[in-house]
Scaffold this active site. Structure first.
Site, PDB file in Angstrom:
ATOM      1  N   GLU A  20      -4.768   1.780   3.018  1.00 37.10           N
ATOM      2  CA  GLU A  20      -4.782   0.500   4.069  1.00 37.10           C
ATOM      3  C   GLU A  20      -4.605   0.862   5.341  1.00 37.10           C
ATOM      4  OE1 GLU A  20      -2.450  -2.573   6.283  1.00 37.10           O
ATOM      5  OE2 GLU A  20      -1.937  -0.643   6.193  1.00 37.10           O
ATOM      6  N   GLU A  21      -3.906   2.095   5.602  1.00 37.22           N
ATOM      7  CA  GLU A  21      -3.815   2.491   7.127  1.00 37.22           C
ATOM      8  C   GLU A  21      -5.184   2.896   7.896  1.00 37.22           C
ATOM      9  OE1 GLU A  21      -1.277   2.216   8.692  1.00 37.22           O
ATOM     10  OE2 GLU A  21       0.361   2.117   7.462  1.00 37.22           O
ATOM     11  N   ASP A  80       6.491   1.926   6.179  1.00 35.50           N
ATOM     12  CA  ASP A  80       4.905   1.288   6.146  1.00 35.50           C
ATOM     13  C   ASP A  80       4.149   1.909   5.170  1.00 35.50           C
ATOM     14  OD1 ASP A  80       2.711   0.015   6.822  1.00 35.50           O
ATOM     15  OD2 ASP A  80       2.729   0.858   8.602  1.00 35.50           O
ATOM     16  N   HIS A  82       4.635   4.257  12.331  1.00 35.66           N
ATOM     17  CA  HIS A  82       3.573   5.237  12.633  1.00 35.66           C
ATOM     18  C   HIS A  82       4.226   6.376  13.499  1.00 35.66           C
ATOM     19  CE1 HIS A  82      -0.116   2.428  11.687  1.00 35.66           C
ATOM     20  NE2 HIS A  82       0.907   2.239  11.004  1.00 35.66           N
ATOM     21  N   HIS A  93       0.706  -1.344  -0.021  1.00 37.07           N
ATOM     22  CA  HIS A  93      -0.041  -0.050  -0.078  1.00 37.07           C
ATOM     23  C   HIS A  93       0.880   1.052  -0.168  1.00 37.07           C
ATOM     24  CE1 HIS A  93       0.453   1.167   4.435  1.00 37.07           C
ATOM     25  NE2 HIS A  93       0.490  -0.261   4.618  1.00 37.07           N
ATOM     26  N   ASP A 111      -0.205   4.596   1.083  1.00 32.39           N
ATOM     27  CA  ASP A 111      -0.817   5.582   1.783  1.00 32.39           C
ATOM     28  C   ASP A 111       0.157   5.460   3.243  1.00 32.39           C
ATOM     29  OD1 ASP A 111      -2.143   3.210   2.479  1.00 32.39           O
ATOM     30  OD2 ASP A 111      -3.311   4.447   3.951  1.00 32.39           O
ATOM     31  N   ASP A 132       4.458  -6.352   3.831  1.00 35.73           N
ATOM     32  CA  ASP A 132       3.974  -5.178   4.522  1.00 35.73           C
ATOM     33  C   ASP A 132       4.305  -5.436   6.108  1.00 35.73           C
ATOM     34  OD1 ASP A 132       3.075  -2.760   5.520  1.00 35.73           O
ATOM     35  OD2 ASP A 132       0.805  -3.572   5.589  1.00 35.73           O
TER      36      ASP A 132
END
Length: 412
Positions: free
Chosen positions: A175-176, A141, A384, A78, A80, A198
């Site tokens: 995805e997040e 990520d 994150h 992903h 995003d 991932d």
């Protein structure tokens, strides 16, 4: 290795933060910036059937170069990044030949990436790390996963002596915020199985993940002048506090590990008249998962019973929505797809770390849509947040795993 560094940095410096409060797909316009760049790169490297739909889902094909029948496999990542921490103006820092000591991410703000706190750093002594500058996340990520898939496809195109079947590539938005697979066209993708790139540290191979739900609990109140409030005021913020105190105190992310589930309070805002609490609910065990959801309603019912007469009706509303489920039940019947990835790692002298994901990937939802999809490491750590980093050597190894899986799948 420099090619991977350059490719990765070109991706992470594009802001692709998603937005859970948006109803569009992708949830933010800026995700198109990287999506369109990826489409052009896929075409330029020689991938076939490169498509991007109205929701920014990207698919492409590397045709088979063998005459015998080979299952079509896929690799998914992903583009995003999480809205939990800013991904705007990412300024990556490169630490060559890491010496095992503290890394100063930002001297002005005294932000230190230290192995005393993040012990995993010590695995990567002598390697090249890419870190943040302490003011943003990095975006490994899952831009590390995208980098690895793109690099692997480019390598296979340039080395036709490596035999492989048809390979499909898929890149997704959002995805997040839990929507990465919502509009993924599995039939169009046309693979028998796939792998999401991932995961985190080198060697991770995962085919189990949390069952997941989100809960939104709304509390009503009655505002009365505090000097004359006895027996009249109902403070919705205190009701919210009462609700939270009824949850198991040790079943939170910071006190659980492995297969242990949790309740995670991630947002609370309110006033005397109304307070909203938002939780996520996670558990690998389906029965425990259902019990957790039931507990939310039980506590809400208890508060309603206690205050219904005074308030004049229900004072607490709990809405619980499932988000995704444990992919294990869909992967176990085709377990050879995990064994192929495990064999690929072993042949590359990587020790497989097979463990449950304490989270979710697009692969969880894709598995339930008919595309079994285990998860493979992408190399990053501390996702994150500002302490995120990725060892370049891990991205190189992940790229090699993709190539090896393609090669093993094509063997007679």
């Amino acid at each position: 290795m420099q090619d991977i560094i350059n490719r990765f940095i070109s991706y992470v410096t594009i802001d692709t933060e998603s937005d859970p409060n948006s109803n569009t797909t992708p949830s933010t316009e800026k995700q198109w910036d990287l999506a369109n760049k990826l489409v052009e790169e896929l075409k330029a490297m020689g991938m076939q059937d490169v498509t991007i739909d109205e929701n920014a889902y990207i698919m492409a094909t590397l045709p088979s170069n063998v005459a015998h029948d080979v299952p079509t496999i896929g690799f998914v990542a992903h583009f995003d990044t999480t809205p939990d921490f800013t991904g705007a103006n990412v300024k990556p820092q490169i630490v060559e030949n890491y010496d095992g000591r503290d890394i100063v991410l930002n001297a002005e703000q005294n932000i230190i990436l230290s192995p005393d706190y993040f012990e995993d750093l010590l695995q990567y002594k002598g390697q090249t790390l890419i870190t943040t500058d302490g003011t943003t996340l990095l975006g490994a990520d899952d831009k590390a996963g995208i980098t690895e898939i793109m690099t692997a496809m480019d390598y296979l195109i340039k080395h036709p002596e490596i035999k492989h079947g048809k390979i499909r590539v898929g890149f997704t938005p959002d995805e997040e915020i839990g929507r990465g697979a919502h509009k993924f066209d599995v039939e169009k993708f046309g693979a028998e199985w796939a792998y999401t790139m991932d995961g985190s540290q080198i060697g991770e191979l995962e085919y189990e993940n949390f069952n997941a739900a989100g809960a939104k609990i709304t509390f009503q109140g009655k505002s009365v002048h505090p000097g004359y409030a006895k027996g009249k005021m109902i403070n919705s913020m205190l009701l919210a506090n009462q609700f939270i105190s009824e949850l198991p105190i040790n079943e939170v992310p910071e006190r659980t590990t492995g297969y242990e589930g949790f309740f995670h309070l991630h947002d609370i805002h309110g006033s005397i008249e109304e307070t909203v609490v938002e939780l996520i609910i996670r558990d690998h065990n389906k029965d425990h998962f259902e019990a957790r959801k039931a507990l939310i309603q039980t506590i809400a019912d208890k508060i309603n019973t206690a205050y219904e007469k005074q308030f004049g009706g229900p004072i607490c509303e709990a809405i619980v929505k499932d988000q995704y489920f444990n992919m294990r039940e869909k992967v176990e019947p085709v377990f050879h797809i995990v064994e192929i990835a495990e064999k690929a790692m072993k042949e590359l002298n990587i020790t497989p770390i097979i463990k449950p994901i304490r989270g979710g990937t697009d692969g969880a939802q894709l598995s339930f849509k008919g595309l079994p999809c285990p998860n493979i490491f992408a190399g990053g750590h501390n996702f994150h947040g500002k302490y995120e980093y990725v060892p370049v050597e891990s991205m190189v190894k992940a790229t090699e795993v993709i190539v090896k899986i393609a090669e093993l799948t094509a063997q007679k």
